[in-house]
Structure formats: structure tokens, C-alpha cells
Design an enzyme around this catalytic site. Structure first.
Site, PDB file in Angstrom:
ATOM      1  N   ARG A 129       0.821  -1.230   0.000  1.00 15.31           N
ATOM      2  CA  ARG A 129       0.000   0.000   0.000  1.00 15.31           C
ATOM      3  C   ARG A 129       0.848   1.270   0.000  1.00 15.31           C
ATOM      4  NH1 ARG A 129      -2.969  -3.412   3.083  1.00 15.31           N
ATOM      5  NH2 ARG A 129      -4.838  -4.094   1.983  1.00 15.31           N
ATOM      6  N   LYS A 151       4.079  11.478 -10.836  1.00 17.43           N
ATOM      7  CA  LYS A 151       3.249  10.668 -11.737  1.00 17.43           C
ATOM      8  C   LYS A 151       3.990   9.377 -12.031  1.00 17.43           C
ATOM      9  CE  LYS A 151       1.093  13.925 -14.832  1.00 17.43           C
ATOM     10  NZ  LYS A 151       0.694  13.999 -16.245  1.00 17.43           N
ATOM     11  N   GLU A 193      12.554  18.949 -23.537  1.00 15.26           N
ATOM     12  CA  GLU A 193      11.750  19.227 -22.334  1.00 15.26           C
ATOM     13  C   GLU A 193      12.347  20.406 -21.548  1.00 15.26           C
ATOM     14  OE1 GLU A 193       8.926  17.618 -21.959  1.00 15.26           O
ATOM     15  OE2 GLU A 193       9.147  15.562 -22.709  1.00 15.26           O
ATOM     16  N   LYS A 234       9.539  22.778 -12.927  1.00 16.85           N
ATOM     17  CA  LYS A 234       8.554  21.699 -12.760  1.00 16.85           C
ATOM     18  C   LYS A 234       8.039  21.684 -11.321  1.00 16.85           C
ATOM     19  CE  LYS A 234       6.874  17.227 -13.735  1.00 16.85           C
ATOM     20  NZ  LYS A 234       6.945  16.007 -14.514  1.00 16.85           N
ATOM     21  N   GLU A 244      -2.799  17.550 -11.230  1.00 18.78           N
ATOM     22  CA  GLU A 244      -3.165  17.971 -12.575  1.00 18.78           C
ATOM     23  C   GLU A 244      -4.652  18.278 -12.726  1.00 18.78           C
ATOM     24  OE1 GLU A 244      -1.119  15.864 -15.691  1.00 18.78           O
ATOM     25  OE2 GLU A 244      -2.418  16.698 -17.233  1.00 18.78           O
ATOM     26  N   ARG A 248      -1.160  22.530 -14.055  1.00 18.06           N
ATOM     27  CA  ARG A 248      -0.168  21.525 -14.429  1.00 18.06           C
ATOM     28  C   ARG A 248      -0.300  21.164 -15.902  1.00 18.06           C
ATOM     29  NH1 ARG A 248       1.923  16.487 -10.637  1.00 18.06           N
ATOM     30  NH2 ARG A 248       3.291  15.590 -12.177  1.00 18.06           N
ATOM     31  N   ASN A 252       2.042  20.301 -20.570  1.00 16.76           N
ATOM     32  CA  ASN A 252       1.756  19.553 -21.796  1.00 16.76           C
ATOM     33  C   ASN A 252       2.001  20.374 -23.059  1.00 16.76           C
ATOM     34  OD1 ASN A 252       0.995  17.075 -20.627  1.00 16.76           O
ATOM     35  ND2 ASN A 252      -0.940  17.995 -20.009  1.00 16.76           N
ATOM     36  N   HIS A 255       2.662  18.647 -26.269  1.00 12.28           N
ATOM     37  CA  HIS A 255       2.435  17.219 -26.059  1.00 12.28           C
ATOM     38  C   HIS A 255       1.187  16.675 -26.748  1.00 12.28           C
ATOM     39  CE1 HIS A 255       5.770  17.517 -23.334  1.00 12.28           C
ATOM     40  NE2 HIS A 255       5.692  16.235 -23.030  1.00 12.28           N
ATOM     41  N   HIS A 259       2.095  13.655 -28.834  1.00 11.71           N
ATOM     42  CA  HIS A 259       1.540  12.318 -28.602  1.00 11.71           C
ATOM     43  C   HIS A 259       0.874  11.779 -29.862  1.00 11.71           C
ATOM     44  CE1 HIS A 259       1.340  13.126 -23.993  1.00 11.71           C
ATOM     45  NE2 HIS A 259       2.468  12.544 -24.333  1.00 11.71           N
ATOM     46  N   HIS A 274      10.138  10.301 -27.781  1.00 14.73           N
ATOM     47  CA  HIS A 274       9.201  11.247 -27.176  1.00 14.73           C
ATOM     48  C   HIS A 274       9.637  12.716 -27.311  1.00 14.73           C
ATOM     49  CE1 HIS A 274       6.249  12.806 -24.353  1.00 14.73           C
ATOM     50  NE2 HIS A 274       7.240  13.381 -23.674  1.00 14.73           N
TER      51      HIS A 274
HETATM   52  N1  LIG Z   1       6.072  10.475 -14.926  1.00 14.09           N
HETATM   53  C1  LIG Z   1       6.164  11.565 -15.635  1.00 14.09           C
HETATM   54  O1  LIG Z   1       5.800  12.655 -15.200  1.00 14.09           O
HETATM   55  C2  LIG Z   1       6.751  11.471 -17.015  1.00 14.09           C
HETATM   56  C3  LIG Z   1       7.082  12.637 -17.698  1.00 14.09           C
HETATM   57  C4  LIG Z   1       7.675  12.518 -18.949  1.00 14.09           C
HETATM   58  C5  LIG Z   1       7.930  11.266 -19.493  1.00 14.09           C
HETATM   59  N2  LIG Z   1       7.577  10.151 -18.786  1.00 14.09           N
HETATM   60  C6  LIG Z   1       7.865   8.809 -19.323  1.00 14.09           C
HETATM   61  O2  LIG Z   1       9.267   8.674 -19.432  1.00 14.09           O
HETATM   62  C7  LIG Z   1       9.547   7.707 -20.447  1.00 14.09           C
HETATM   63  C8  LIG Z   1      10.656   8.235 -21.317  1.00 14.09           C
HETATM   64  O3  LIG Z   1      11.806   8.428 -20.514  1.00 14.09           O
HETATM   65  P1  LIG Z   1      13.274   8.308 -21.137  1.00 14.09           P
HETATM   66  O4  LIG Z   1      13.364   9.154 -22.328  1.00 14.09           O
HETATM   67  O5  LIG Z   1      14.223   8.491 -20.030  1.00 14.09           O
HETATM   68  O6  LIG Z   1      13.257   6.798 -21.687  1.00 14.09           O
HETATM   69  P2  LIG Z   1      14.020   5.479 -21.233  1.00 14.09           P
HETATM   70  O7  LIG Z   1      13.866   5.202 -19.806  1.00 14.09           O
HETATM   71  O8  LIG Z   1      13.571   4.436 -22.188  1.00 14.09           O
HETATM   72  O9  LIG Z   1      15.530   5.839 -21.521  1.00 14.09           O
HETATM   73  C9  LIG Z   1      15.940   6.090 -22.838  1.00 14.09           C
HETATM   74  C10 LIG Z   1      17.093   5.184 -23.246  1.00 14.09           C
HETATM   75  O10 LIG Z   1      18.275   5.690 -22.668  1.00 14.09           O
HETATM   76  C11 LIG Z   1      18.959   4.666 -21.947  1.00 14.09           C
HETATM   77  N3  LIG Z   1      19.648   5.312 -20.847  1.00 14.09           N
HETATM   78  C12 LIG Z   1      19.095   5.945 -19.779  1.00 14.09           C
HETATM   79  N4  LIG Z   1      20.046   6.513 -19.039  1.00 14.09           N
HETATM   80  C13 LIG Z   1      21.230   6.263 -19.650  1.00 14.09           C
HETATM   81  C14 LIG Z   1      22.573   6.615 -19.390  1.00 14.09           C
HETATM   82  N5  LIG Z   1      22.914   7.379 -18.350  1.00 14.09           N
HETATM   83  N6  LIG Z   1      23.533   6.160 -20.233  1.00 14.09           N
HETATM   84  C15 LIG Z   1      23.212   5.394 -21.314  1.00 14.09           C
HETATM   85  N7  LIG Z   1      21.952   5.067 -21.629  1.00 14.09           N
HETATM   86  C16 LIG Z   1      20.980   5.489 -20.801  1.00 14.09           C
HETATM   87  C17 LIG Z   1      17.891   3.683 -21.557  1.00 14.09           C
HETATM   88  O11 LIG Z   1      18.437   2.400 -21.361  1.00 14.09           O
HETATM   89  C18 LIG Z   1      16.956   3.747 -22.761  1.00 14.09           C
HETATM   90  O12 LIG Z   1      17.423   2.908 -23.771  1.00 14.09           O
HETATM   91  C19 LIG Z   1       8.256   7.483 -21.208  1.00 14.09           C
HETATM   92  O13 LIG Z   1       7.738   6.225 -20.844  1.00 14.09           O
HETATM   93  C20 LIG Z   1       7.352   8.599 -20.714  1.00 14.09           C
HETATM   94  O14 LIG Z   1       5.990   8.219 -20.717  1.00 14.09           O
HETATM   95  C21 LIG Z   1       6.998  10.242 -17.574  1.00 14.09           C
HETATM   96 ZN   LIG Z   2       7.257  15.021 -22.302  1.00 13.44          ZN
END
Ligand SMILES: NC(=O)c1ccc[n+]([C@@H]2O[C@H](COP(=O)([O-])OP(=O)(O)OC[C@H]3O[C@@H](n4cnc5c(N)ncnc54)[C@H](O)[C@@H]3O)[C@@H](O)[C@H]2O)c1
Ligand SMILES: [Zn+2]
Length: 376
Positions: A129, A151, A193, A234, A244, A248, A252, A255, A259, A274
């Protein structure tokens, strides 16, 4: 990998009453992780969740730092990539938490990009929980965006990020040295971003980015400052609207378009990641705002020029492959969760750093605009 001598990290506070926490940003923080974790959660044990790429490059240092601080920790490594944000992997993380007999007072350490952060944050939010969560983001996107704000979630066959909970971390540790191993393309995607925060409501930050882009990409103090400013931006938005319900939504910017583009490109990272979708989306939001007579063309041009200078795409035509028809895009935009009861809600802008939530965007105007974009 540079072993920078440890200077005091920059500390950004996320103010959420009893759920407040610090984001620590700086070089060499991985080596200090044990000390910081022990200070935030005395006596806690930890499960570190990572992906194979990040773990292969950096897990030894993190685990050594935890061990030096006397923290009992084990490592769970998952495959890299968006498909890891699934029910199957959620079960794997929760099962491991329970198999390790971690208690509510113990911690899940999310050590990776946004995929690992979202997935393990969700697991921490529901196992027993709700357990403590420590975010140790390793991609630029995760350091400036996904690790902050609480999130968490996974994807469903019906769409991205549809299942999850709000679960704030107890601490975020952003080691800016770790970004040295990130691919140039992923770094650029995260940078979109960063630019977003300037374009939302921080024109001074945007101007600073125009002057410091090369230094940020090179690493060092400018990179730390860019991450810190993004986290402050942020944190300010999240503190004003944790779940949100209102402002918030400004986060977006770019986005809704982004998206839709990601969806048409079938989330194929070979075509579009992304941040690239967000970059094109922000350029579209600016050009659409110009078209609606809301924003000076000059400001939209400056936003676009900066994204291009960073090597980011700004036009739909730059995405390899086909499928980008008016119908496909309108369909995805209508499905976006930011559409409420027929009226289109978009983040538009009155100029650099003057974004606002527009709740009454005419679908006809949007259609005309997109048609021209697709023909251009
Ligand atoms: N929770 C939120 O508020 C929020 C906001 C924006 C995005 N997201 C989510 O985040 C995700 C995208 O995040 P991301 O772009 O970090 O993707 P990811 O976690 O897939 O990382 C991108 C790539 O980089 C590699 N990587 C990460 N750190 C590294 C490092 N230091 N050295 C070498 N390789 C490295 C990973 O292995 C992966 O292949 C999506 O799923 C998106 O929906 C969430
Ligand atoms: Zn984003």
C-alpha cells in the site's frame, strides 16, 4: 566516465506539505547516494530497479555507495525500452519487493530513465500500500521531467500511461555525470523538455538557453544549471497543482501534437522518440498560435530556430515513414485525454514564455492548420 570531485549539489525543494522532498543535482552524486539515502530514510533497506543498459554502465557505483553507507540493497534489472512499462514487468517488480521482504519503511530505488522511474514508482506506490521511492534518474528527460512530480504508471494495450498512481518520491538524486553515457539523440530529446520550461513561462531561461546550449551539451556547470532550472520550473508547477486539475496542464505544451505524432509513428523509437515528438509539437503549437493571431511570428521563429540549433526536428515531414494524414492526426488528437467533451483543449502561446491553456480551440481551424503543415 569523469570522476568529478564532489562539490555541494544544488538542492531544489518540491513543496507539497507532508509529501515535500528535495531534488539534489550535481556531478558525482552516485558516489554519495548511500549517504543521502540514509539521511532521508534512516535504517531503510533498498531494492534498486534498473534497465540492462544503465545497470551495465553505472550500477556498480551505486551499489558500492549504498553498501558503504551500510544500506542492504539488491538489484533487479529489466530490459530497456518503452515496452518494459507493462503489467508483466510491474508484477516482476512487486514480486521482487515482496520476495526480498521489504517493508513499507524500505525503499524502491528507480535507477534509470523515465521508463524505469514510471514503472518502479508505480510498484512502490502499490506494494504494501505504498513504500518509499527514491528516484535516481539517469536520462536527461528523467532528470528534468519524469522523476519529479509523482506521476507513475505503465502502458495498457489501449494506450500509453493509462494505468498508474500519484506517488511522490522521498528524494531525487540527479547525477549530471551519468548523462555522459547517454546517446546524443537521447540527450537532445531530453533537451526538448528543458526548452519547454522556457517556452511555458520562463522567457529569461529561454534566452539563457539560447546563449548556453553548447555548454549544456558539453557538460559541466551549465548542464547542472539547466537541470536545476528545469526542476525548479517543474517543482513550481507541481506544487501549485499536484494532481493535474489546473495549471499543471501547461506542462503539456507541445504534447497533444507530440503524442499524436508518436502514436501515428507507432511508438517506434527508430522513427521518433518522445522528446522529438515534443519538439515538433512545440513548434506546431507556436505556429498554430501565430495562425490564430495570438503570437508574433518572430517569437515562433525564435522558438523553432533554437530547437533546430539543438538538432531537434520541428516539422512533421522530418519523421521517417508515412501514415501522417490529416485524418490520422485528427483522430489521435481527438482521443487525447486532454480533450474534454468535444471542445479541443490545447496549450497555445502569446509569445516566448507566455503559454496558456486554450479550452475552446475550433476543430476547423486546427484541421486547416494541419492541412497546410502537411502540404508545406
Ligand atoms: N512520470 C512523468 O511525469 C513522465 C514525464 C515525462 C515522461 N515520462 C515517461 O518517461 C519515459 C521516457 O523516458 P526516457 O526518455 O528516459 O526513456 P528510457 O527510460 O527508455 O531511456 C531512454 C534510453 O536511454 C537509456 N539510458 C538511460 N540513461 C542512460 C545513461 N545514463 N547512459 C546510457 N543510456 C541510458 C535507456 O536504457 C533507454 O534505452 C516514457 O515512458 C514517458 O511516458 C513520464
Ligand atoms: Zn514530455
Amino acid at each position: 566516465m569523469s570522476q568529478t570531485p564532489v562539490a555541494a549539489p544544488v538542492r531544489v525543494r518540491v513543496d507539497l506539505g507532508p509529501r515535500s522532498y528535495d531534488i539534489l543535482i550535481g556531478p558525482g552524486l552516485l558516489g554519495e547516494a548511500g549517504r543521502h539515502l540514509a539521511a532521508a530514510l534512516p535504517g531503510a533497506r533498498a531494492l534498486v530497479v534498473s534497465d540492462e543498459t544503465v545497470a551495465g554502465l553505472h550500477a556498480d557505483r551505486l551499489l558500492a555507495a549504498l553498501s558503504e553507507a551500510g544500506i542492504a540493497a539488491s538489484l533487479l534489472t529489466l530490459p530497456p525500452g518503452e515496452t518494459t512499462k507493462s503489467f508483466d514487468h510491474l508484477i516482476a517488480v512487486v514480486d521482487r519487493i515482496l520476495a526480498e521482504r521489504l517493508e513499507r519503511g524500505d525503499a524502491v530505488v528507480a535507477f534509470g530513465g523515465g521508463v524505469i522511474g514510471d514503472l518502479s514508482g508505480f510498484a512502490a506506490g502499490i506494494a504494501r500500500r505504498g513504500m518509499h521511492l527514491i528516484q535516481v534518474p539517469t536520462s536527461l528527460l528523467a532528470q528534468v521531467d519524469s522523476s519529479v512530480g509523482g506521476k507513475t504508471g505503465i502502458n495498457s494495450p489501449c494506450g500509453k500511461n493509462l494505468v498508474g498512481v500519484f506517488h511522490q518520491p522521498a528524494l531525487v538524486l540527479a547525477d549530471t555525470d551519468v548523462l555522459d553515457t547517454l546517446s546524443e539523440r537521447e540527450f537532445r530529446a531530453g533537451y526538448a523538455e528543458v526548452v519547454k520550461y522556457g517556452l511555458i513561462d520562463r522567457p529569461d531561461f529561454f534566452e539563457w538557453l539560447e546563449r548556453n546550449r553548447a555548454a549544456i551539451f558539453a557538460g559541466g556547470a551549465a548542464r547542472v544549471e539547466a537541470v536545476a532550472q528545469s526542476c525548479r520550473a517543474k517543482a513550481a508547477v507541481v506544487a501549485g497543482d499536484e494532481r493535474e486539475d489546473g495549471d499543471r496542464a501547461l506542462l503539456n505544451l507541445g504534447h497533444t501534437f507530440g503524442h499524436a505524432l508518436e502514436s501515428v509513428a507507432r511508438y517506434d523509437p527508430a522513427r521518433l522518440v518522445h522528446g522529438e515528438g515534443v519538439s515538433i509539437g512545440m513548434a506546431l503549437a507556436h505556429r498554430f498560435s501565430v495562425r490564430l493571431g495570438l503570437c508574433p511570428g518572430q517569437d515562433a521563429g525564435r522558438a523553432e530556430a533554437h530547437l533546430r540549433a539543438a538538432g531537434l526536428p520541428t516539422r512533421i515531414q522530418e519523421i521517417p515513414g508515412d501514415g501522417f494524414t490529416l485524418d490520422a492526426l485528427m483522430d489521435r488528437i481527438a482521443q487525447d485525454k486532454k480533450v474534454s467533451r468535444g471542445a479541443l483543449t490545447f496549450i497555445l502561446t502569446r509569445g516566448l514564455g507566455q503559454a496558456f491553456v486554450a479550452r475552446d480551440v475550433s476543430p476547423d481551424a486546427l484541421r486547416d492548420f494541419l492541412l497546410d503543415e502537411l502540404r508545406a
